[in-house]
Design an enzyme around this catalytic site. Structure first.
Site, PDB file in Angstrom:
ATOM      1  N   CYS B  83       2.116   5.017  -1.181  1.00  0.00           N
ATOM      2  CA  CYS B  83       2.397   4.101  -2.298  1.00  0.00           C
ATOM      3  C   CYS B  83       3.688   4.469  -3.028  1.00  0.00           C
ATOM      4  CB  CYS B  83       1.216   4.072  -3.252  1.00  0.00           C
ATOM      5  SG  CYS B  83      -0.300   3.604  -2.415  1.00  0.00           S
ATOM      6  N   SER B 208      -6.197  -1.212  -8.301  1.00  0.00           N
ATOM      7  CA  SER B 208      -5.091  -2.133  -8.040  1.00  0.00           C
ATOM      8  C   SER B 208      -5.464  -3.008  -6.842  1.00  0.00           C
ATOM      9  CB  SER B 208      -3.798  -1.369  -7.797  1.00  0.00           C
ATOM     10  OG  SER B 208      -3.994  -0.374  -6.825  1.00  0.00           O
ATOM     11  N   HIS B 326       0.119  -4.791  -6.399  1.00  0.00           N
ATOM     12  CA  HIS B 326       0.566  -3.552  -5.771  1.00  0.00           C
ATOM     13  C   HIS B 326       0.903  -3.771  -4.293  1.00  0.00           C
ATOM     14  CE1 HIS B 326       1.051   0.561  -4.791  1.00  0.00           C
ATOM     15  NE2 HIS B 326      -0.193   0.890  -4.564  1.00  0.00           N
TER      16      HIS B 326
END
Lengths: 109, 378
Positions: B83, B208, B326
């Site tokens: 991420c 998310s 996200h």
């Protein structure tokens, strides 16, 4: 018994090559009992495809007895922080622990 | 001494885009940033992406961006750090200019996820954990790590699920004013607390979402009114059982400290921040690790509204990962998009007093990577 690797006071169930503190090769292996207390846990409701057949299931971080090291394991029952747990089996490379005492018993004893 | 400046920003709407490919998203965000920068001659491209290979069967994203934009046969690379892929790509762009090699660099991050099932996405996101371990075989998931952290945090501090919910509510309220955000529907503490559980104690709103989207930035050694004051990165444990303190994210702490040191600033100097809130719990831990609030007291700051727009240190005025969305590789770059707009004075949820110093923090894995950038309006 479970293997714990130690150097400079850092204990881990993961075998690393070098100690991040002193930089020397880690050689100290300690045998610790396959039991401990639940340090924290979660109940996984949304599993990855590989574990879909198990959901919902409990995964806990276990503080090993007589060690600073912790180990991640699946737990057969629902648990709370402080519960006493013990290795039940090793299934497909996973440690599976079972509850042997509750945190309440621990506090009263 | 070379200094790096932001010249252009671009971003697609975040959400679900059946008709757009991963490439379409990359190109759309890139065009936005290039136009915003007045189309400079780009010397290199850095792409942030995590799952193009697994979910879209597509690699060589750097060369594709250069080719389809018609940038010429310039060097490109794709950066992966789960991420934090976007933040790492951005940092490599910054370093490449600092090295003297390039003058103008395009950094673009994207992810295309919505076309796959949740089980498939969860399976591939799990590649951000060490796969050859008993921990992975135990069935720990990525959200499960933060669920385990949250249960311990609540046990030690007395924080309740309502405190986690307040993070999610704040970020949703911010996203409601951001037309590029994935979720703009109003919600309430009651709805958040009673939502379907994902990994106890984290419910749907604490996690998310799965998102399609892209964001891009043009960097240059030529001056603009947005200066990159610091770029820093750190690693952390790749396994939960390796965490010396479960309630600490050392990568966030160290990357923050390094950024403050490079910038000659401290947490008290930051006017606005975008923090990697992959989970509500993560935002609380990271505002502590970045020094905005004392250890184990982040939940009290959230309760007191100190991280809201108008609070002492507004966090995630974009809506954050939780409500802006996200799209993994885009996330770290979309943080810069929002902060540049705050510094320019035209952001959604623009702060009443136009900020001067802004901080972005982008996390990867179970705290395995953290990247921090500090921007200054000059």
């Amino acid at each position: 018994m479970m293997k714990v690797y130690e150097c400079c006071g850092i204990e881990s169930v993961t075998k690393k090559v070098y100690c991040s503190s002193c930089g020397k090769e880690i050689t100290n292996e300690i045998d610790v009992p396959e039991e401990g207390t639940v340090y924290s846990y979660t109940v996984i409701q949304v599993p990855p495809a590989q574990f879909a057949h198990l959901a919902p299931y409990t995964v806990a971080l276990i503080q090993l007895k007589n060690s600073k090291a912790k180990v991640t394991a699946r737990i057969l029952e629902s648990v709370a922080i402080g519960d006493q747990v013990k290795l039940d089996s090793i299934v497909d490379g996973a440690y599976v622990f079972k509850k042997v005492g509750s945190s309440k018993v621990l506090h009263n004893s | 001494m070379t200094t790096v400046y932001v010249h252009g920003i671009g971003m697609t709407k975040f959400g679900s885009f059946e008709d757009k490919s991963l490439k379409d998203l990359l190109i759309e965000a890139s065009i936005g940033a290039l136009k915003d920068a007045n189309l400079p001659k780009i010397d290199a491209v850095f792409v942030g992406n995590f799952m193009g290979g697994t979910l879209s069967n597509q690699e060589i994203l750097g060369a594709i961006v250069a080719n389809d934009l018609g940038l010429g046969y310039i060097p490109t690379a794709k950066l992966e750090g789960a991420c934090a892929s976007g933040g790492i790509a951005l940092r490599q762009g910054v370093l490449s200019i600092l090295s003297g090699e390039y003058e103008n660099v395009l950094v673009v991050g994207a992810e295309k996820m919505k076309h796959a099932s949740t089980a498939t996405v969860t399976q591939f996101i799990n590649t951000a954990m060490d796969q050859s371990t008993t921990e992975k075989e135990a069935g720990l998931t990525f959200p499960g790590f933060f669920g385990t952290v949250a249960n311990r945090y609540m046990y030690e501090t007395g924080a309740q699920k309502e405190h986690l919910a307040k993070v999610a509510l704040k970020n949703r309220e911010n996203a409601m004013n951001n037309p590029l955000a994935q979720f703009q529907k109003p919600t309430s503490i009651e709805e958040i607390v009673n939502a379907r559980m994902v990994t106890d104690p984290l419910g749907l709103f604490d996690c998310s979402p799965i998102t399609d989207g892209a964001a891009a930035v043009v960097l240059s050694s030529k001056p603009s009114n947005i200066k990159v004051r610091a770029s820093s990165q750190s690693s952390g444990p790749t396994l939960m059982q390796d965490a010396i303190d479960l309630l600490s994210l050392p990568a966030v702490k160290i990357s923050g400290e390094r950024a403050y040191e490079k910038a000659g600033l401290g947490p008290e100097d930051i006017d606005v921040a975008e923090i990697h809130d992959c989970f509500s719990m993560t935002e609380i831990l990271s505002i502590e690790e970045l020094g905005f609030f004392p250890k184990l007291e982040g939940w009290k700051a959230v309760e007191a509204g100190e991280t809201k727009v108008g609070g002492r240190i507004p966090v995630n005025t974009s809506g954050g990962l939780l409500s802006k969305g996200h799209p993994i590789g885009a996330t770290g770059i979309s943080q810069i998009y929002q902060l540049v707009r705050q510094l320019r004075g035209n952001a959604p949820n623009q702060l009443a007093k136009q900020p001067k110093i802004a901080l972005a923090q982008n996390l990867g894995g179970t705290g395995a990577y953290s990247v921090v950038h500090i921007l200054e309006r000059v």
